[in-house]
Write a protein that holds these residues in place. Structure first.
Motif, PDB file in Angstrom:
ATOM      1  N   VAL A   1     -38.865  81.830 129.383  1.00  0.00           N
ATOM      2  CA  VAL A   1     -38.497  83.235 129.925  1.00  0.00           C
ATOM      3  C   VAL A   1     -39.741  83.423 130.978  1.00  0.00           C
ATOM      4  N   LYS A   2     -39.293  83.484 132.133  1.00  0.00           N
ATOM      5  CA  LYS A   2     -40.285  83.395 133.429  1.00  0.00           C
ATOM      6  C   LYS A   2     -41.133  82.337 133.051  1.00  0.00           C
ATOM      7  N   ASN A   3     -42.438  82.115 132.851  1.00  0.00           N
ATOM      8  CA  ASN A   3     -43.223  81.226 133.082  1.00  0.00           C
ATOM      9  C   ASN A   3     -43.648  80.806 131.578  1.00  0.00           C
ATOM     10  N   ILE A   4     -43.043  81.637 130.464  1.00  0.00           N
ATOM     11  CA  ILE A   4     -43.545  81.439 129.069  1.00  0.00           C
ATOM     12  C   ILE A   4     -42.590  80.576 128.254  1.00  0.00           C
ATOM     13  N   GLU A   5     -43.125  79.836 127.526  1.00  0.00           N
ATOM     14  CA  GLU A   5     -42.339  78.728 126.612  1.00  0.00           C
ATOM     15  C   GLU A   5     -42.560  79.104 125.109  1.00  0.00           C
ATOM     16  N   PHE A   6     -41.374  78.895 124.559  1.00  0.00           N
ATOM     17  CA  PHE A   6     -41.814  79.085 122.954  1.00  0.00           C
ATOM     18  C   PHE A   6     -40.492  78.297 122.520  1.00  0.00           C
ATOM     19  N   LEU A   7     -40.852  77.925 121.042  1.00  0.00           N
ATOM     20  CA  LEU A   7     -39.829  77.398 120.281  1.00  0.00           C
ATOM     21  C   LEU A   7     -39.213  78.449 119.316  1.00  0.00           C
TER      22      LEU A   7
ATOM     23  N   PHE B   1     -42.638  86.463 123.422  1.00  0.00           N
ATOM     24  CA  PHE B   1     -42.951  86.481 124.969  1.00  0.00           C
ATOM     25  C   PHE B   1     -44.231  87.106 125.187  1.00  0.00           C
ATOM     26  N   MET B   2     -44.264  88.366 124.557  1.00  0.00           N
ATOM     27  CA  MET B   2     -45.722  89.076 124.842  1.00  0.00           C
ATOM     28  C   MET B   2     -47.003  88.191 124.296  1.00  0.00           C
ATOM     29  N   ALA B   3     -46.702  87.503 123.014  1.00  0.00           N
ATOM     30  CA  ALA B   3     -48.008  86.748 122.629  1.00  0.00           C
ATOM     31  C   ALA B   3     -48.015  85.564 123.585  1.00  0.00           C
ATOM     32  N   GLY B   4     -46.903  85.020 123.999  1.00  0.00           N
ATOM     33  CA  GLY B   4     -47.175  84.014 125.131  1.00  0.00           C
ATOM     34  C   GLY B   4     -47.990  84.307 126.249  1.00  0.00           C
ATOM     35  N   LYS B   5     -47.851  85.591 126.460  1.00  0.00           N
ATOM     36  CA  LYS B   5     -48.718  86.261 127.737  1.00  0.00           C
ATOM     37  C   LYS B   5     -50.193  86.454 127.240  1.00  0.00           C
ATOM     38  N   GLY B   6     -50.366  86.238 126.092  1.00  0.00           N
ATOM     39  CA  GLY B   6     -51.811  86.365 125.293  1.00  0.00           C
ATOM     40  C   GLY B   6     -52.287  87.636 124.558  1.00  0.00           C
TER      41      GLY B   6
ATOM     42  N   ALA C   1     -49.644  78.336 117.869  1.00  0.00           N
ATOM     43  CA  ALA C   1     -50.616  79.072 118.783  1.00  0.00           C
ATOM     44  C   ALA C   1     -50.130  80.515 118.895  1.00  0.00           C
ATOM     45  N   LEU C   2     -49.035  80.811 119.229  1.00  0.00           N
ATOM     46  CA  LEU C   2     -48.614  82.262 119.284  1.00  0.00           C
ATOM     47  C   LEU C   2     -48.681  82.988 117.809  1.00  0.00           C
ATOM     48  N   ASP C   3     -48.277  82.402 116.788  1.00  0.00           N
ATOM     49  CA  ASP C   3     -48.337  82.927 115.437  1.00  0.00           C
ATOM     50  C   ASP C   3     -49.734  83.543 115.348  1.00  0.00           C
ATOM     51  N   GLN C   4     -50.763  82.933 115.753  1.00  0.00           N
ATOM     52  CA  GLN C   4     -51.845  83.467 115.527  1.00  0.00           C
ATOM     53  C   GLN C   4     -52.018  85.015 116.479  1.00  0.00           C
TER      54      GLN C   4
END
Length: 115
Positions: free
Chosen positions: A5-11, A60-65, A90-93
């Motif tokens: 989504v946009k520039n954020i990737e997740f599984l 998505f929000m976690a992917g943005k940091g 990494a996002l789970d953290q």
């Protein structure tokens, strides 16, 4: 299954809701929501995702940091959320998940699913 989504990737777990996740990846699911998040959420943000369902907005929000507090009362959706979080260590953290509802009073409620 990899979602972008946009520039954020997740599984995500492709066993569940594959058609939905394809829709998210197409950019047609709630594009205005992702646009707002993209403009206002950063690595300095702390956000609450109430009704996080299976995690598209939280991931998505976690992917943005951002630090995300993800609240989902439905036990079935919550288990799928947890499954998706585990695929993204990494996002789970950055995501703390809670399996409860937010309501004005403390009482048992009945949830209804589509099926």
């Amino acid at each position: 299954m990899k979602i972008k989504v946009k520039n954020i990737e997740f599984l995500v777990n492709e066993k569940f809701n594959q058609l939905f996740w394809n829709y998210v990846s197409s950019g047609k699911w709630e594009p205005h929501t992702f646009e707002i998040i993209d403009n206002f959420v950063s690595e300095n943000s702390s956000v609450i995702d109430i009704g996080s369902w299976i995690g598209p907005i939280s991931l998505f929000m976690a992917g943005k940091g951002a630090q995300v507090y993800s609240v989902e009362p439905d036990p079935v959706a919550y288990q799928e959320l947890i499954s998706n979080l585990k695929l993204n260590p990494a996002l789970d953290q950055r995501i703390q998940s809670f399996n409860f509802a937010i309501a004005p009073e403390d009482k048992e409620i009945k949830l209804y699913a589509r099926k």
